[in-house]
Design a protein around this motif. Structure first.
Motif, PDB file in Angstrom:
ATOM      1  N   VAL A  16     -12.104   9.950  -5.851  1.00 32.22           N
ATOM      2  CA  VAL A  16     -12.718   8.716  -6.345  1.00 32.22           C
ATOM      3  C   VAL A  16     -12.348   8.464  -7.807  1.00 32.22           C
ATOM      4  O   VAL A  16     -12.078   7.332  -8.206  1.00 32.22           O
ATOM      5  CB  VAL A  16     -14.247   8.708  -6.125  1.00 32.22           C
ATOM      6  CG1 VAL A  16     -14.956   9.750  -6.983  1.00 32.22           C
ATOM      7  CG2 VAL A  16     -14.824   7.322  -6.376  1.00 32.22           C
ATOM      8  N   TRP A  17     -12.311   9.517  -8.604  1.00 29.93           N
ATOM      9  CA  TRP A  17     -11.927   9.348 -10.020  1.00 29.93           C
ATOM     10  C   TRP A  17     -10.464   8.940 -10.122  1.00 29.93           C
ATOM     11  O   TRP A  17     -10.101   8.079 -10.916  1.00 29.93           O
ATOM     12  CB  TRP A  17     -12.194  10.635 -10.812  1.00 29.93           C
ATOM     13  CG  TRP A  17     -11.879  10.470 -12.264  1.00 29.93           C
ATOM     14  CD1 TRP A  17     -12.708   9.949 -13.228  1.00 29.93           C
ATOM     15  CD2 TRP A  17     -10.641  10.780 -12.914  1.00 29.93           C
ATOM     16  NE1 TRP A  17     -12.044   9.939 -14.443  1.00 29.93           N
ATOM     17  CE2 TRP A  17     -10.779  10.435 -14.280  1.00 29.93           C
ATOM     18  CE3 TRP A  17      -9.439  11.323 -12.491  1.00 29.93           C
ATOM     19  CZ2 TRP A  17      -9.762  10.610 -15.205  1.00 29.93           C
ATOM     20  CZ3 TRP A  17      -8.414  11.502 -13.414  1.00 29.93           C
ATOM     21  CH2 TRP A  17      -8.589  11.141 -14.760  1.00 29.93           C
ATOM     22  N   LYS A  18      -9.608   9.548  -9.299  1.00 26.90           N
ATOM     23  CA  LYS A  18      -8.185   9.216  -9.319  1.00 26.90           C
ATOM     24  C   LYS A  18      -7.955   7.738  -8.980  1.00 26.90           C
ATOM     25  O   LYS A  18      -7.167   7.051  -9.639  1.00 26.90           O
ATOM     26  CB  LYS A  18      -7.406  10.094  -8.338  1.00 26.90           C
ATOM     27  CG  LYS A  18      -7.325  11.557  -8.737  1.00 26.90           C
ATOM     28  CD  LYS A  18      -6.632  12.342  -7.635  1.00 26.90           C
ATOM     29  CE  LYS A  18      -6.680  13.827  -7.868  1.00 26.90           C
ATOM     30  NZ  LYS A  18      -6.059  14.576  -6.756  1.00 26.90           N
ATOM     31  N   LYS A  19      -8.636   7.263  -7.932  1.00 29.55           N
ATOM     32  CA  LYS A  19      -8.489   5.855  -7.528  1.00 29.55           C
ATOM     33  C   LYS A  19      -9.058   4.924  -8.593  1.00 29.55           C
ATOM     34  O   LYS A  19      -8.492   3.865  -8.875  1.00 29.55           O
ATOM     35  CB  LYS A  19      -9.171   5.602  -6.186  1.00 29.55           C
ATOM     36  CG  LYS A  19      -8.494   6.260  -5.020  1.00 29.55           C
ATOM     37  CD  LYS A  19      -7.189   5.576  -4.705  1.00 29.55           C
ATOM     38  CE  LYS A  19      -6.577   6.143  -3.444  1.00 29.55           C
ATOM     39  NZ  LYS A  19      -5.238   5.614  -3.202  1.00 29.55           N
ATOM     40  N   ALA A  20     -10.175   5.299  -9.181  1.00 27.00           N
ATOM     41  CA  ALA A  20     -10.776   4.489 -10.242  1.00 27.00           C
ATOM     42  C   ALA A  20      -9.859   4.453 -11.468  1.00 27.00           C
ATOM     43  O   ALA A  20      -9.754   3.423 -12.145  1.00 27.00           O
ATOM     44  CB  ALA A  20     -12.151   5.034 -10.608  1.00 27.00           C
ATOM     45  N   ARG A  21      -9.188   5.548 -11.732  1.00 26.66           N
ATOM     46  CA  ARG A  21      -8.243   5.605 -12.857  1.00 26.66           C
ATOM     47  C   ARG A  21      -7.091   4.633 -12.622  1.00 26.66           C
ATOM     48  O   ARG A  21      -6.685   3.911 -13.532  1.00 26.66           O
ATOM     49  CB  ARG A  21      -7.718   7.026 -13.007  1.00 26.66           C
ATOM     50  CG  ARG A  21      -6.738   7.203 -14.145  1.00 26.66           C
ATOM     51  CD  ARG A  21      -6.195   8.609 -14.176  1.00 26.66           C
ATOM     52  NE  ARG A  21      -5.285   8.789 -15.304  1.00 26.66           N
ATOM     53  CZ  ARG A  21      -4.419   9.781 -15.405  1.00 26.66           C
ATOM     54  NH1 ARG A  21      -4.356  10.696 -14.456  1.00 26.66           N
ATOM     55  NH2 ARG A  21      -3.632   9.861 -16.446  1.00 26.66           N
ATOM     56  N   GLU A  22      -6.554   4.615 -11.399  1.00 22.93           N
ATOM     57  CA  GLU A  22      -5.478   3.673 -11.068  1.00 22.93           C
ATOM     58  C   GLU A  22      -5.944   2.230 -11.281  1.00 22.93           C
ATOM     59  O   GLU A  22      -5.215   1.407 -11.848  1.00 22.93           O
ATOM     60  CB  GLU A  22      -5.033   3.865  -9.612  1.00 22.93           C
ATOM     61  CG  GLU A  22      -4.285   5.146  -9.349  1.00 22.93           C
ATOM     62  CD  GLU A  22      -4.040   5.387  -7.866  1.00 22.93           C
ATOM     63  OE1 GLU A  22      -4.070   4.409  -7.074  1.00 22.93           O
ATOM     64  OE2 GLU A  22      -3.813   6.552  -7.488  1.00 22.93           O
ATOM     65  N   LEU A  23      -7.159   1.942 -10.815  1.00 23.53           N
ATOM     66  CA  LEU A  23      -7.712   0.601 -10.988  1.00 23.53           C
ATOM     67  C   LEU A  23      -7.861   0.272 -12.469  1.00 23.53           C
ATOM     68  O   LEU A  23      -7.515  -0.830 -12.907  1.00 23.53           O
ATOM     69  CB  LEU A  23      -9.062   0.496 -10.272  1.00 23.53           C
ATOM     70  CG  LEU A  23      -9.778  -0.843 -10.417  1.00 23.53           C
ATOM     71  CD1 LEU A  23      -9.004  -1.958  -9.713  1.00 23.53           C
ATOM     72  CD2 LEU A  23     -11.195  -0.737  -9.847  1.00 23.53           C
ATOM     73  N   ARG A  24      -8.363   1.224 -13.236  1.00 25.52           N
ATOM     74  CA  ARG A  24      -8.544   1.022 -14.677  1.00 25.52           C
ATOM     75  C   ARG A  24      -7.221   0.659 -15.352  1.00 25.52           C
ATOM     76  O   ARG A  24      -7.159  -0.239 -16.193  1.00 25.52           O
ATOM     77  CB  ARG A  24      -9.132   2.291 -15.305  1.00 25.52           C
ATOM     78  CG  ARG A  24      -9.474   2.156 -16.783  1.00 25.52           C
ATOM     79  CD  ARG A  24      -9.880   3.487 -17.375  1.00 25.52           C
ATOM     80  NE  ARG A  24      -8.701   4.338 -17.493  1.00 25.52           N
ATOM     81  CZ  ARG A  24      -8.712   5.660 -17.390  1.00 25.52           C
ATOM     82  NH1 ARG A  24      -9.828   6.309 -17.168  1.00 25.52           N
ATOM     83  NH2 ARG A  24      -7.599   6.343 -17.528  1.00 25.52           N
ATOM     84  N   LYS A  25      -6.161   1.347 -14.963  1.00 25.15           N
ATOM     85  CA  LYS A  25      -4.836   1.055 -15.528  1.00 25.15           C
ATOM     86  C   LYS A  25      -4.382  -0.359 -15.169  1.00 25.15           C
ATOM     87  O   LYS A  25      -3.809  -1.063 -16.012  1.00 25.15           O
ATOM     88  CB  LYS A  25      -3.811   2.069 -15.025  1.00 25.15           C
ATOM     89  CG  LYS A  25      -3.972   3.457 -15.597  1.00 25.15           C
ATOM     90  CD  LYS A  25      -2.904   4.364 -14.977  1.00 25.15           C
ATOM     91  CE  LYS A  25      -3.038   5.798 -15.340  1.00 25.15           C
ATOM     92  NZ  LYS A  25      -1.987   6.617 -14.722  1.00 25.15           N
ATOM     93  N   GLU A  26      -4.641  -0.780 -13.942  1.00 23.93           N
ATOM     94  CA  GLU A  26      -4.242  -2.124 -13.518  1.00 23.93           C
ATOM     95  C   GLU A  26      -5.033  -3.195 -14.264  1.00 23.93           C
ATOM     96  O   GLU A  26      -4.481  -4.232 -14.642  1.00 23.93           O
ATOM     97  CB  GLU A  26      -4.399  -2.278 -12.013  1.00 23.93           C
ATOM     98  CG  GLU A  26      -3.361  -1.475 -11.257  1.00 23.93           C
ATOM     99  CD  GLU A  26      -3.348  -1.783  -9.782  1.00 23.93           C
ATOM    100  OE1 GLU A  26      -3.349  -2.981  -9.424  1.00 23.93           O
ATOM    101  OE2 GLU A  26      -3.320  -0.820  -8.991  1.00 23.93           O
ATOM    102  N   ILE A  27      -6.316  -2.939 -14.473  1.00 25.25           N
ATOM    103  CA  ILE A  27      -7.144  -3.895 -15.217  1.00 25.25           C
ATOM    104  C   ILE A  27      -6.652  -3.979 -16.655  1.00 25.25           C
ATOM    105  O   ILE A  27      -6.551  -5.074 -17.228  1.00 25.25           O
ATOM    106  CB  ILE A  27      -8.636  -3.494 -15.158  1.00 25.25           C
ATOM    107  CG1 ILE A  27      -9.170  -3.597 -13.726  1.00 25.25           C
ATOM    108  CG2 ILE A  27      -9.464  -4.332 -16.122  1.00 25.25           C
ATOM    109  CD1 ILE A  27      -9.125  -4.977 -13.091  1.00 25.25           C
ATOM    110  N   SER A  28      -6.321  -2.861 -17.253  1.00 24.88           N
ATOM    111  CA  SER A  28      -5.806  -2.845 -18.623  1.00 24.88           C
ATOM    112  C   SER A  28      -4.524  -3.669 -18.726  1.00 24.88           C
ATOM    113  O   SER A  28      -4.351  -4.461 -19.657  1.00 24.88           O
ATOM    114  CB  SER A  28      -5.564  -1.409 -19.066  1.00 24.88           C
ATOM    115  OG  SER A  28      -5.079  -1.379 -20.379  1.00 24.88           O
TER     116      SER A  28
END
Length: 129
Positions: A16-28
């Motif tokens: 879940v943290w890994k997927k959230a990290r990917e999302l965070r990068k895309e939002i950035s």
């Protein structure tokens, strides 16, 4: 061997943290393309909300008490919905296309689904204490 290396896992091993990290990068990345007048408004809010997701998952994992971990995961889930709302603003203001919106919305719901599974796992573990 250092104490950290002896630890079984950290939040970084959580799917879940890994997927959230990917999302965070895309939002950035998305926020960098927003108009400059949104830099300290919408962009800042989107970045803060997306960072809150990974930060809450990490902090909850570090608490070592199931109930506290569950509460931090619930806060992370709330931040995911906040990111979704900010994306609807970006869509409504024509900063992103409907296609971009739908791709990110799908990714948000994937993270929510995994997070809900993790919360269920923690609830079961809590019952085993």
């Amino acid at each position: 061997m250092s104490e950290l290396n002896e630890t079984k896992s950290t939040f970084e091993t959580l799917e879940v943290w890994k997927k959230a990290r990917e999302l965070r990068k895309e939002i950035s990345k998305l926020t960098k393309a927003l108009p400059s007048d949104e830099r300290f408004r919408l962009a800042d809010q989107m970045i803060r909300a997306s960072r809150s997701v990974t930060a809450n998952i990490a902090e909850g994992h570090g608490r070592y008490h199931f109930q506290e971990n569950i509460q931090f995961c619930r806060q992370a889930r709330g931040s995911l919905y906040e990111v979704l709302d900010h994306l609807t603003v970006a869509l409504d203001e024509n900063y992103i296309s409907e296609e971009e919106f739908n791709i990110l919305k799908t990714k948000i719901f994937v993270v929510i689904k995994i997070l809900n599974g993790y919360i269920s796992y923690l609830k079961k573990r809590k019952g085993m204490e």
